[in-house]
Motif scaffolding. Structure first.
Motif, mmCIF file in Angstrom:
data_model
loop_
_atom_site.group_PDB
_atom_site.id
_atom_site.type_symbol
_atom_site.label_atom_id
_atom_site.label_comp_id
_atom_site.label_asym_id
_atom_site.label_seq_id
_atom_site.Cartn_x
_atom_site.Cartn_y
_atom_site.Cartn_z
ATOM 1 N N GLU A 185 40.540 65.333 30.459
ATOM 2 C CA GLU A 185 40.419 64.256 29.330
ATOM 3 C C GLU A 185 38.751 64.259 29.216
ATOM 4 O OE1 GLU A 185 41.916 62.757 32.137
ATOM 5 O OE2 GLU A 185 43.615 63.198 31.654
ATOM 6 N N HIS A 186 38.253 64.607 29.403
ATOM 7 C CA HIS A 186 36.798 64.250 28.973
ATOM 8 C C HIS A 186 35.968 65.708 29.111
ATOM 9 C CE1 HIS A 186 32.170 64.236 30.312
ATOM 10 N NE2 HIS A 186 32.728 63.398 29.345
ATOM 11 N N PRO A 187 36.211 66.041 27.028
ATOM 12 C CA PRO A 187 36.015 67.184 26.437
ATOM 13 C C PRO A 187 34.311 67.923 27.477
ATOM 14 C CG PRO A 187 35.862 66.341 24.802
ATOM 15 C CD PRO A 187 36.032 64.952 26.468
ATOM 16 N N THR A 208 30.993 71.690 21.713
ATOM 17 C CA THR A 208 32.045 71.559 21.898
ATOM 18 C C THR A 208 32.560 70.751 20.713
ATOM 19 O OG1 THR A 208 31.868 68.733 22.474
ATOM 20 C CG2 THR A 208 32.458 70.619 24.395
ATOM 21 N N HIS A 218 38.556 62.691 36.052
ATOM 22 C CA HIS A 218 39.224 62.798 33.921
ATOM 23 C C HIS A 218 38.686 64.311 33.102
ATOM 24 C CE1 HIS A 218 38.701 58.285 34.502
ATOM 25 N NE2 HIS A 218 40.157 58.216 34.638
ATOM 26 N N LYS A 272 26.920 64.535 32.913
ATOM 27 C CA LYS A 272 27.156 64.884 34.263
ATOM 28 C C LYS A 272 29.467 64.534 34.508
ATOM 29 C CE LYS A 272 24.135 62.715 37.009
ATOM 30 N NZ LYS A 272 24.029 63.457 37.033
ATOM 31 N N ALA A 273 29.873 65.339 34.389
ATOM 32 C CA ALA A 273 30.880 65.395 35.060
ATOM 33 C C ALA A 273 31.722 64.708 34.851
ATOM 34 C CB ALA A 273 30.801 66.892 35.731
ATOM 35 N N ARG A 274 33.016 64.294 35.164
ATOM 36 C CA ARG A 274 34.090 62.908 35.326
ATOM 37 C C ARG A 274 35.003 64.392 35.901
ATOM 38 N NH1 ARG A 274 34.301 59.200 30.452
ATOM 39 N NH2 ARG A 274 32.348 59.545 29.353
ATOM 40 N N THR A 312 33.475 67.889 30.720
ATOM 41 C CA THR A 312 34.503 67.974 31.995
ATOM 42 C C THR A 312 35.239 69.460 32.149
ATOM 43 O OG1 THR A 312 34.263 66.198 32.629
ATOM 44 C CG2 THR A 312 35.203 67.350 34.123
ATOM 45 N N ARG A 323 39.697 67.286 18.130
ATOM 46 C CA ARG A 323 39.535 66.491 17.858
ATOM 47 C C ARG A 323 40.934 66.247 16.825
ATOM 48 N NH1 ARG A 323 37.072 62.976 20.606
ATOM 49 N NH2 ARG A 323 35.185 63.415 20.351
#
Lengths: 78, 980
Positions: B461-463, B442, B458, B453-455, B465, B561
């Motif tokens: 929001e979670h790169p 990423t 979110h 582990k994917a979220r 995922t 970022r």
């Protein structure tokens, strides 16, 4: 009749093995028998043809010798 | 010509003879043969013709006589028709013919339609039927099978069999009916054994030659129809979609994300995009984007395509023809045994002439001379050899079978042992032919995928995922869940992405529900990325991009970022190059929120999500197998139809070092002089972007240089090389039907180390066969020497043909089989292969054979001197049984090793028991012509059993030998010892 052990063993072995391998041998025997029939049929056909050829030859020779009038020469296929 | 109508079917008759003067016509009616009822019907029919006087139909000859009157001018004008050429076999009547030929991939769609006289809505049914008659069915011709009779005949027409049958005839002439029957029984036994093995192989072949009766969707009369694939004709318009197996070669007319998995035909691991645009005429098969090939699988999308070639005209059929044109090479074992058989025949004939001349010179009667000749013929031939060789090979086959390798050609089990070069295909052989996500970066270095582990709550929001979700939502795949099993159809790349997302804990169905797709902009000319827009869960719309990083990164303004800037983009592009250099297929991912509902998809302003690297991973043990092969003195060459950089990366990964050749570089190489070619091929490690012909040419070239070549492959494109190689190995249960059909060995598993284990098994077979041959030839030589020397000296025959058969078939065969079933040396893979041209009995072993044979003959002669022919037979038999232990591997002992098999002892014990029965059982004794048991017989048996072991210097009680001494003592298996 006198009991002969080697003959008995040979006979028994032959019987048992023919039962055991008969299943596998049948297709081969079938093929051999088919080939034999084909050969026989071809031989009979060849003999019959030669017989007919001879009949035709003699008939033609007889007709020519006895002066049967000639038919028109073949020109075309019907 | 005369045509009869029998049950409304025309039955043409040929005028064989027209005897004009006799007015007789002889007609040949093929249907008449062996049909009496038809004969009567034809006679009745012909009698109704005007002017016919007499008819006679003869079912035996299939001919009919018609005698006509003068007033039958029509019949009189018929003329004789010449004999026709023999009719082609019935099967060839249905042989499909190749349709029109043209470089279809290079022609525009309109031109293709025009040339094939078709239209975008397809052919009419009538036209399709007409073309089906003209071009034949869309099917490949099957290879003819040998009949059972032919297989049996082949077993009998060999030199040793001929000699045995000659011996039987000579025995019968001499009045020895029992001997003749026994020799014929041996002939039957050997022929039966060979027949059984050949027949089983043929059955295997037949089971693989099944026709796949698939269906295809075509447009006929403008209507969509499902027709059997066999009824497709050039000009048909096909509808294809993901999952379809192409039934014919077809030109793409219309495509929608259409990709085809052509790995089996071309070796290309990535599905190829298929578009209507024409490509250049000289384009390689793997790059013909406008053609779909028979046998390949539609990986994704759908489209319409025009059938341009069916049956014999397809690329698949061309490869098949290549396979059929190349005959499998004779195995080294068959070649060497053939050579050995010829020499034995010459030796035997020479000995018979010598003994015959000596016999006549001594004034013996002809019948006795004939008997001696038979005895010599029987003595010289190792009758037990086929059984011993088969036992060694079958044992090896069983052991390989236990490892999941099926050996189709029995002698391949031995050939494997001599392999010096392994040519390995890449896709599906060294690799799994299944893409997998290997790297997710990423922008801050690669993530650990195993623990990722994917979220799902979110996603944006979670790169990580977000990366996985973007890849999943942007992909065009069908996902079905069947209980715990997930079935994903689509291109292999997208399948890998979706699998990775699921593995990380994302649910594709739920995600698609939360982010319903609104638009999809596909790849097109010059645009190598896919953009999709979706409704976001919190309102608004989002767009995801997935595609070539060099095109995706310039569209990004920000990273996860913050702003990217020119340097940031450069850094990402460098990272992309790094990943590509590792042989990964790299995809760039980006996303953005869309300004308004239903807005056009913007061409910029995206946020970079990450880079994904995918790879077709190596099969388990691929790298290890290359290392193992190297340590066993075997070179590996990677041969692939795939791209050079992919091949290079895989070669690096498995540890192959050497020269790499690309498309078109092999052909000029093969024209080089032999020595230069050898030098170049010795350096060759990778052959990339090659056609099936190139693979086959490489195998031929290596074989011509004297190498024993194993080819490992799985695809249709490997089939010609698999057949041309000394041993063809079809890898994996998913290997193509054609590869399995032509391979000598089929691997059910995917672990390539099994090939090296198979090589080890082959070497054990070679070692065992050499030991068994040493035993058989030495024992036969002892018999030959004894019989010839007695004949020359004018002594009575020491051994009768019956005794020789007993010796060769039972008391020699059991120890021979025992030697052929030895477990093998543990260091069998630590040595280089034996030179390909090494004879089965190299000179050092041959010297041993002569020495041992003469020693045994000497013992037999001693027996003859002491107790006459019966003792000679007893001593020689026992000596031969005892000699088996002297032929064992140096480390082998009488006592089985811990956990080892006591098979050797059991078989030797069996031979001893048989000899005891021969000496004690009266009926058998009378058949063998032996007197009642005496002290001499028992003494001879005991001496014979023990003496060879003592003479050979291997006392039975020394059952532990140091390994170092072992290797030094081992019989002639090191190349330095066997090279001429």
């Amino acid at each position: 009749m006198k009991f002969d052990l080697p003959s008995f063993l040979l006979g028994y072995g032959a019987g048992a093995s023919s039962v055991l391998i008969g299943k596998h041998l049948r297709p081969l025997l079938l093929e051999i028998a088919t080939a034999a029939y084909r050969f026989g049929d071809a031989l009979i056909a060849r003999v019959a043809m030669k017989q007919e050829d001879l009949e035709d030859l003699l008939a033609e020779a007889q007709a020519r010798a006895r002066g049967r009038s000639r038919a028109p020469s073949p020109e075309a296929q019907a | 010509m005369v045509v009869f109508f029998i049950d409304e079917q025309p039955a043409p008759a040929r005028v064989v003879r027209h005897s004009v003067a006799a007015r007789r016509l002889r007609l040949e009616v093929p249907a008449l043969r062996a049909d009496r009822f038809l004969a009567r019907r034809l006679e009745r029919t012909a009698r109704t013709w005007p002017g016919v006087l007499e008819t006679h139909a003869e079912p035996r000859s299939g001919r009919m006589l018609v005698c006509y009157a003068e007033r039958a001018p029509l019949l009189a004008r018929l003329s004789e028709q010449p004999d026709e050429a023999p009719a082609p076999p019935a099967a060839s009547a249905a042989v499909p013919r190749a349709g029109p030929q043209a470089p279809w991939h290079a022609l525009a769609v309109e031109e293709v339609l025009e040339r094939l006289d078709s239209a975008p809505h397809g052919l009419s049914r009538a036209e399709a039927a007409r073309r089906l008659r003209r071009y034949g069915p869309n099917a490949l011709m099957l290879e003819g099978q040998r009949s059972r009779l032919a297989i049996l005949g082949e077993q009998l027409v060999t030199l040793p069999m001929g000699m045995l049958m000659g011996s039987a005839a000579a025995s019968a002439l001499a009045g020895d009916r029992l001997e003749a029957a026994a020799i014929l029984a041996v002939v039957g036994l050997n022929a039966g054994l060979g027949y059984h093995i050949e027949r089983r192989n043929q059955k295997l072949l037949a089971s693989w030659q099944r026709l796949e009766a698939g269906m295809a969707q075509v447009l006929r009369d403008g209507v969509l129809q499902r027709v059997p694939a066999a009824e497709l004709v050039p000009g048909d318009v096909l509808l294809v979609r993901a999952g379809d197996v192409m039934p014919a070669d077809a030109r793409v007319l219309e495509s929608h994300r259409l990709t085809a998995d052509e790995a089996a035909l071309t070796g290309e691991s990535e599905p190829q995009h298929k578009e209507p645009a024409a490509v250049k005429e000289g384009t390689a098969l793997a790059e013909r984007g406008s053609l779909l090939h028979s046998g390949t699988v539609i990986a994704s999308g759908h489209g319409r395509a025009l059938v341009v070639a069916t049956g014999a005209g397809t690329e698949l059929a061309r490869v098949r023809r290549l396979v059929e044109a190349s005959a499998p090479p004779p195995t080294p074992l068959a070649r060497r045994l053939d050579q050995l058989n010829r020499r034995v025949a010459v030796l035997s004939a020479g000995a018979a002439v010598l003994a015959g001349a000596a016999g006549l010179a001594h004034g013996r009667p002809v019948a006795r001379v004939l008997r001696s000749a038979v005895a010599l013929g029987v003595a010289a031939l190792p009758e037990g050899l086929p059984l011993v060789a088969t036992a060694a090979l079958v044992r090896s086959m069983q052991r390989l079978h236990a490892r999941g390798l099926v050996v189709r050609r029995v002698s391949s089990a031995e050939t494997l042992g001599g392999v010096t070069v392994i040519c390995a295909d890449k896709t599906g052989t060294l690799t799994r032919n299944e893409m997998r996500l290997e790297v997710l970066d990423t922008g801050e270095g690669p993530l650990e995928l195993a623990g990722l582990k994917a979220r799902p709550e979110h996603v944006l929001e979670h790169p990580p995922t977000l990366a996985l979700a973007a890849a999943l939502l942007n992909s065009d795949v069908d996902v079905h869940r069947n209980g715990q099993e997930l079935t994903i159809s689509g291109s292999s790349t997208e399948r890998a992405l979706v699998k990775a997302a699921h593995a990380a804990g994302l649910d594709g169905a739920a995600l698609r529900h939360d982010f319903p797709r609104l638009k999809l902009q596909e790849r097109s000319e010059g645009i190598h990325y896919v953009v999709s827009s979706h409704q976001a869960p919190g309102g608004g719309e989002v767009a995801f991009i997935k595609g070539a990083p060099e095109q995706v990164i310039p569209l990004c303004e920000r990273g996860l970022r913050g702003p990217l800037g020119a340097r940031g983009r450069e850094r990402l592009l460098r990272r992309n190059e790094e990943l590509a250099a590792q042989g990964l297929r790299v995809l760039g991912l980006a996303w953005r929120r869309l300004p308004a509902r239903g807005a056009a998809l913007p061409a910029g302003g995206y946020t970079f999500i990450g880079l994904m690297g995918l790879r077709d991973p190596l099969r388990p043990g691929a790298a290890n197998s290359v290392r193992l092969a190297r340590s066993a003195g075997i070179r590996t060459i990677l041969v692939t139809g795939d791209q050079q950089h992919t091949a290079e990366a895989i070669a690096r990964e498995v540890g192959l070092r050497g020269e790499m050749l690309g498309a078109g570089e092999l052909a000029p190489l093969l024209t080089l002089p032999r020595e230069v070619l050898r030098e170049r091929l010795d350096r060759l490690a990778v052959l990339a972007r090659v056609t099936p012909e190139d693979k086959m040419r490489l195998v031929h070239a290596l074989r011509e240089l004297g190498e024993i070549v194993a080819m490992a492959g799985d695809g249709i494109n490997d089939a010609p090389a698999l057949k041309a190689a000394d041993v063809g190995v079809a890898v994996g249960a998913r290997s193509s039907d054609m590869a399995r059909q032509v391979a000598d060995v089929v691997m059910a598993g995917e672990d390539l180390r099994d090939i090296i284990h198979a090589v080890g098994e082959g070497r054990i077979v070679q070692d065992n066969l050499r030991r068994a041959l040493r035993f058989l030839f030495a024992t036969n030589l002892s018999e030959l020497a004894l019989v010839v020397s007695s004949s020359l000296l004018g002594l009575p025959d020491p051994l009768s043909p019956m005794q020789l058969l007993w010796l060769n078939l039972l008391t020699d065969t059991l120890p021979g089989v025992a030697l052929s079933l030895e477990p093998g040396n543990p260091d069998v893979l630590d040595r280089p292969p034996a030179p390909p041209d090494a004879p089965l009995l190299p000179p050092p072993v041959l010297r041993l054979v002569v020495r041992d044979g003469l020693l045994m003959a000497g013992l037999g002669a001693a027996g003859m001197a002491l107790g006459g022919p019966p003792l000679a037979f007893g001593v020689l038999t026992a000596t031969q049984i005892g000699y088996a232990s002297a032929c064992r591997a140096a480390h082998a002992t009488w006592r089985p090793a811990r956990g080892g098999s006591p098979r050797f002892m059991m078989l030797i014990g069996g031979a001893v028991a048989l000899q005891v029965v021969a000496l004690t059982f009266p009926p058998l004794r009378s058949i063998l012509g032996l007197p009642a048991l005496s002290v001499w017989s028992v003494g001879g048996l005991a001496t014979g059993l023990v003496l060879p072991r003592l003479v050979s210097g291997q006392p039975g009680w020394s059952h532990r030998v140091r390994r170092g001494r072992l290797c030094a003592n081992r019989l002639p298996l090191r190349p330095s010892e066997v090279s001429p």
